[in-house]
Design an enzyme around this catalytic site. Structure first.
Site, PDB file in Angstrom:
ATOM      1  N   SER A   1       3.297   9.655  11.929  1.00  0.00           N
ATOM      2  CA  SER A   1       3.260   8.113  11.452  1.00  0.00           C
ATOM      3  C   SER A   1       2.725   7.587  10.205  1.00  0.00           C
ATOM      4  O   SER A   1       3.441   7.125   9.857  1.00  0.00           O
ATOM      5  CB  SER A   1       2.437   7.111  12.456  1.00  0.00           C
TER       6      SER A   1
ATOM      7  N   GLU B   1      13.309   6.095  11.260  1.00  0.00           N
ATOM      8  CA  GLU B   1      12.799   6.317  10.202  1.00  0.00           C
ATOM      9  C   GLU B   1      12.993   7.575  10.443  1.00  0.00           C
ATOM     10  O   GLU B   1      12.663   8.194  10.888  1.00  0.00           O
ATOM     11  CB  GLU B   1      11.678   5.939   9.860  1.00  0.00           C
TER      12      GLU B   1
ATOM     13  N   ASN C   1       4.951   0.746   8.925  1.00  0.00           N
ATOM     14  CA  ASN C   1       3.461   0.831   8.636  1.00  0.00           C
ATOM     15  C   ASN C   1       3.199   0.389   7.189  1.00  0.00           C
ATOM     16  O   ASN C   1       2.127   0.244   7.091  1.00  0.00           O
ATOM     17  CB  ASN C   1       2.922   2.387   9.454  1.00  0.00           C
TER      18      ASN C   1
ATOM     19  N   HIS D   1      10.795   9.325  12.461  1.00  0.00           N
ATOM     20  CA  HIS D   1       9.583   8.613  13.185  1.00  0.00           C
ATOM     21  C   HIS D   1      10.095   7.482  14.297  1.00  0.00           C
ATOM     22  O   HIS D   1      10.937   6.735  14.325  1.00  0.00           O
ATOM     23  CB  HIS D   1       8.840   8.202  11.820  1.00  0.00           C
TER      24      HIS D   1
HETATM   25  P1  NAD Z   1      -0.568  11.038  22.740  1.00  0.00           P
HETATM   26  O1  NAD Z   1      -2.243  11.554  22.452  1.00  0.00           O
HETATM   27  O2  NAD Z   1      -0.027  10.346  23.984  1.00  0.00           O
HETATM   28  O3  NAD Z   1       0.515  12.726  23.158  1.00  0.00           O
HETATM   29  C1  NAD Z   1       0.391  13.769  22.043  1.00  0.00           C
HETATM   30  C2  NAD Z   1      -0.178  15.019  23.228  1.00  0.00           C
HETATM   31  O4  NAD Z   1       0.064  15.738  22.664  1.00  0.00           O
HETATM   32  C3  NAD Z   1      -0.428  15.188  24.159  1.00  0.00           C
HETATM   33  O5  NAD Z   1       0.082  14.920  25.670  1.00  0.00           O
HETATM   34  C4  NAD Z   1      -1.723  16.272  24.346  1.00  0.00           C
HETATM   35  O6  NAD Z   1      -1.926  17.093  24.777  1.00  0.00           O
HETATM   36  C5  NAD Z   1       0.053  17.425  22.674  1.00  0.00           C
HETATM   37  N1  NAD Z   1      -0.430  17.911  22.375  1.00  0.00           N
HETATM   38  C6  NAD Z   1      -1.747  18.354  21.076  1.00  0.00           C
HETATM   39  N2  NAD Z   1      -1.375  19.538  20.816  1.00  0.00           N
HETATM   40  C7  NAD Z   1      -0.721  19.926  21.199  1.00  0.00           C
HETATM   41  C8  NAD Z   1      -0.176  21.417  20.027  1.00  0.00           C
HETATM   42  N3  NAD Z   1      -1.320  21.692  19.582  1.00  0.00           N
HETATM   43  N4  NAD Z   1       0.221  21.570  21.283  1.00  0.00           N
HETATM   44  C9  NAD Z   1       0.996  21.326  22.123  1.00  0.00           C
HETATM   45  N5  NAD Z   1       1.176  19.747  22.525  1.00  0.00           N
HETATM   46  C10 NAD Z   1       0.022  19.418  21.909  1.00  0.00           C
HETATM   47  O7  NAD Z   1      -0.193  10.472  21.281  1.00  0.00           O
HETATM   48  P2  NAD Z   1       1.288   9.933  21.506  1.00  0.00           P
HETATM   49  O8  NAD Z   1       0.447   8.485  20.733  1.00  0.00           O
HETATM   50  O9  NAD Z   1       2.615  10.430  21.723  1.00  0.00           O
HETATM   51  O10 NAD Z   1       1.254  10.235  19.467  1.00  0.00           O
HETATM   52  C11 NAD Z   1       2.134  11.662  19.017  1.00  0.00           C
HETATM   53  C12 NAD Z   1       2.488  11.437  17.675  1.00  0.00           C
HETATM   54  O11 NAD Z   1       3.436  10.152  17.939  1.00  0.00           O
HETATM   55  C13 NAD Z   1       1.672  11.415  16.982  1.00  0.00           C
HETATM   56  O12 NAD Z   1       1.699  12.289  15.568  1.00  0.00           O
HETATM   57  C14 NAD Z   1       1.377  10.197  16.297  1.00  0.00           C
HETATM   58  O13 NAD Z   1       1.464   9.301  15.726  1.00  0.00           O
HETATM   59  C15 NAD Z   1       3.212   9.265  16.361  1.00  0.00           C
HETATM   60  N6  NAD Z   1       3.712   8.100  16.668  1.00  0.00           N
HETATM   61  C16 NAD Z   1       2.950   6.835  17.427  1.00  0.00           C
HETATM   62  C17 NAD Z   1       3.430   6.404  17.782  1.00  0.00           C
HETATM   63  C18 NAD Z   1       2.401   5.469  19.127  1.00  0.00           C
HETATM   64  O14 NAD Z   1       2.921   4.400  19.067  1.00  0.00           O
HETATM   65  N7  NAD Z   1       2.024   6.079  19.698  1.00  0.00           N
HETATM   66  C19 NAD Z   1       4.468   5.687  17.194  1.00  0.00           C
HETATM   67  C20 NAD Z   1       5.089   6.478  15.675  1.00  0.00           C
HETATM   68  C21 NAD Z   1       4.368   7.683  15.881  1.00  0.00           C
END
Ligand code: NAD
Length: 709
Positions: A419, A452, A490, A440
């Protein structure tokens, strides 16, 4: 070349097996048979030709393209020579002394359906779609659709179609079609047979305008109920109420007067700022895919299999998009437990859709069968695209990309769903930065339309083009942006949370700020949104930005204090608001205002009454200002791209067209002057955050709009 090939409406006389002569007017105006001037002239001239030919028994209007007509030519909305108008053409069709049959060989929308309604008979195939989508452009059907449809389909069906703008399958629509065949391939033969029957029965001309609307089916309460039902759904829109009034006129007035009323209501809509905004947005969405970074000659890579790293909130949702599009996905987690949990959640989401009747159990199984899991990078050797969605931490992301670089085949696209992080930096972990891109997605990723697409300084045109095409395949609207903190969406929303927090410090209540922003048209105000997303998420992002905000000791200080107290939002039952267990309704908490009062006193910030107008200006205008900086820096290519991001990613009301269109509508000088006023009046805070962007200043001084750029 045949003379007919050059014309927007070709004329052909078909001799039927029973020796009847059917004059057929084929509309041929690619790509969508829009009812441009040339088509209207062609219909009128050929109608007259058929009338003048004594041997012609009956007239058919149809098309040789795969649709009947997509409706009005939107490029004519800005004016020009519009004679003959569509109502004039339709009047001539309706009053023709020979029967006219509309043969709908494909979808008929807007003016296209209005043509069919003005004919004396209508023939089509069962699955064909018809609709009056004008309301989506902030207007209403202006060529008799609101008067003729209730006469044929009844008031309830007409209201549903006109007010919602949604297309309907021909076999679900009663009263409109005289013949609905099952197989599209048999349509023409059956239509000719139908024409023969009409002629054999005396060639009766059946004018829709002569039909009486069944008033007993449309009591006053029906309209009132309809209005009530729309109160939330259509809030802020101008056209839906006018659509209802037009249908009311079809019940209350004779046809000619009803048409006149429709015309008046149409003009009211056309002149409305909502219509301008919705039409702007219509073009904005379509132009988002037109980018300068590639051209027709740029190759596109084939995406047959996708890898996803991380089965969390985003990874799971992203995987569903591909499975929904029939593309196999392999999801990688480091621990089997996390993988199982992620896959189980995806299944639960699909099962929920099945419970609501949106999917069959068979479809659930088909989609799940496309999803596999792994804990070994080596299993990603054959994927064409991999999307990383792991924790938002640079070192973790770089580690993942290093592993991907080692196992992914040459030509695989390596994407990050970050993000906020610098994707150029992430790409440095690989030896193929030209294949690295940001994709994104917005949460929930299986629902939100926006994507995005973030190009780095090194992303190749081929990778950009493939990503944009892939987005369409998974039913997303892609907008290409460049790398900066938070990209477009964002980055701009940062100002939104910042000002909301600061106004709370200055004495505004969260509930009032939220109400004003809700009334402005957003789905919820900034505090409700913060509580829902989790105040800790905001705090986490702020932590990574300390350097940038350290000059402002008031920056989101109340949010930080609430997080320190464990008030992280809905999930904790308390954030800016309080929540009862199992209930998402925010309950104002006076202790938060006490905290604001004390903190303001400690920091020497004066508290005062803040007007609704100030709330809008301080929340929305800095977003627009940030948008101007984004344009200056080339992070977004055009202001309409920012509007698409805000409508699809953040629920900015489409009847305002997006923040940049809103600014254009109220005038950039208004925005610029307000930015200057707050810069000068809000002491330190004003100096810190309200300096107008040079581009905003320049355009305001020149009396120009963002859309002029
Ligand atoms: P989350 O914590 O729900 O999920 C992350 C997952 O990645 C977990 O299941 C974890 O076990 C796994 N993980 C961590 N390190 C790892 C690795 N080295 N190899 C494999 N798996 C691994 O987080 P999320 O909310 O899904 O966010 C993930 C990404 O998406 C982030 O970069 C976040 O900024 C981005 N994002 C989030 C949102 C949101 O609203 N949640 C929106 C857009 C983008």
């Amino acid at each position: 070349m045949n003379q007919n090939d050059l014309q927007a409406v070709a004329y052909e006389v078909i001799d039927t097996p029973a020796s009847k002569k059917v004059a057929t007017l084929w509309m041929q105006n690619p790509p969508v048979n829009a009812l441009s001037k040339s088509v209207r002239v062609g219909l009128l001239e050929n109608l007259n030709k058929a009338m003048a030919d004594d041997s012609v028994d009956i007239i058919v209007i149809s098309s040789k393209q795969n649709l009947f007509s997509g409706g009005a030519d939107i490029s004519e909305f800005s004016g020009g020579d519009l004679e003959p108008s569509l109502p004039v053409v339709l009047d001539a069709i309706e009053h023709s002394s020979k029967p006219v049959v509309a043969v709908l060989n494909g979808p008929a929308f807007g003016g296209g359906l209005e043509v069919a309604l003005a004919c004396h008979y209508r023939v089509t195939f069962a699955s064909n779609k018809v609709g009056l989508p004008e309301v989506n452009l902030g207007i209403l059907p202006g060529a008799g659709g609101t008067q003729r449809l209730p006469r044929l389909a009844g008031v309830q069906q007409a209201l549903d179609m006109i007010v919602s703008g949604r297309p309907v399958a021909a076999n679900k629509l009663t009263g409109v079609f005289d013949l609905v065949v099952d197989a599209p391939e048999t349509l023409l033969t059956r239509a000719i047979g139908f024409c023969e029957e009409v002629v054999a029965k005396g060639g009766q001309v059946r004018k829709t305008c002569d039909v009486q609307v069944d008033a007993s089916s449309a009591p006053k309460e029906l309209f009132e109920q309809y209005r009530k039902g729309l109160a939330v759904k259509a809030r802020g829109f101008f056209a839906p109420e006018r659509c209802i009034q037009a249908v009311e006129a079809s019940v209350a007035l004779p046809f000619d007067e009803g048409l006149k009323r429709e015309g008046e209501l149409f003009m009211e809509c056309m002149g409305s700022k909502e219509a301008r905004a919705q039409q702007h947005f219509f073009f904005a969405e379509r132009s988002a895919s037109h980018v300068k970074d590639f051209d027709k000659t740029t190759p596109v890579r084939d995406i047959q299999k996708v890898g996803i790293i991380g089965a969390g909130t985003m990874g799971g949702g992203i995987a569903m998009n591909f499975a929904n599009a029939g593309i196999p996905v392999i999801i990688l987690e480091l621990q089997q437990e996390a993988l199982d949990k992620g896959l189980a959640l995806i299944r639960k989401n699909y099962e929920n859709s099945a419970k609501k009747g949106k999917l069959t159990q068979e479809q659930v199984e088909q989609r799940m069968a496309l999803l596999s899991g792994s804990t070994a990078y080596a299993d990603l050797g054959d994927v064409d695209l991999v999307i990383e969605a792991v924790f938002e931490k640079m070192s973790v992301k770089q580690e993942v990309f290093k592993s991907l670089d080692a196992v992914c085949k040459p030509g695989a696209i390596l994407a990050s769903n970050t993000s906020t992080l610098d994707i150029d930096e992430i790409a440095k972990a690989t030896k193929r930065p030209e294949d690295v891109i940001g994709l994104h997605f917005f949460s929930p990723a299986n629902v939100m339309k926006l994507l995005e697409v973030v190009k780095t300084s090194k992303t190749s045109p081929e990778v950009i083009k493939t990503s944009m095409k892939m987005a369409k395949k998974i039913n997303k609207v892609a907008v290409l942006v460049g790398v900066c903190f938070g990209f477009v969406g964002n980055r701009m929303i940062e100002t939104y949370g910042r000002e909301a927090n600061r106004m709370m410090l200055e004495g505004a209540t969260p509930e009032n700020v939220d109400k004003v922003i809700y009334d402005f048209g957003l789905p919820m105000g900034p505090f409700t949104m913060g509580d829902m997303a989790g105040q800790d998420i905001g705090a986490f992002v702020r932590e990574s930005r300390r350097e940038f905000i350290k000059h402002d000791p008031t920056y989101c200080i109340l949010a930080d204090k609430l997080v320190e107290q464990g008030r992280v939002g809905l999930k904790a039952g308390k954030g800016v608001y309080l929540y009862e267990a199992g209930n998402r309704k925010p309950i104002p908490d006076p202790s938060v205002m006490d905290l604001a009062k004390q903190t303001a006193a400690d920091l020497g910030v004066a508290q005062r009454d803040i007007s609704d107008q100030e709330i809008i200006e301080r929340i929305i205008f800095p977003m627009i200002n940030e948008g101007a900086l984004i344009l200056e820096e080339g992070i977004a290519a055009k202001s309409s791209d920012i509007d698409v991001i805000y409508v699809y990613g953040y629920g900015f009301p489409v009847y305002r067209g997006g923040p940049m269109q809103y600014a254009d509508e109220i005038g950039l000088k208004t925005v610029y002057d307000a930015m200057c006023k707050y810069r000068d009046e809000l002491s330190e805070h004003g100096k810190n955050w309200f300096e107008p962007a040079p581009l905003l200043k320049k355009l305001a001084e020149q009396g120009k709009r963002f859309s002029d750029l």
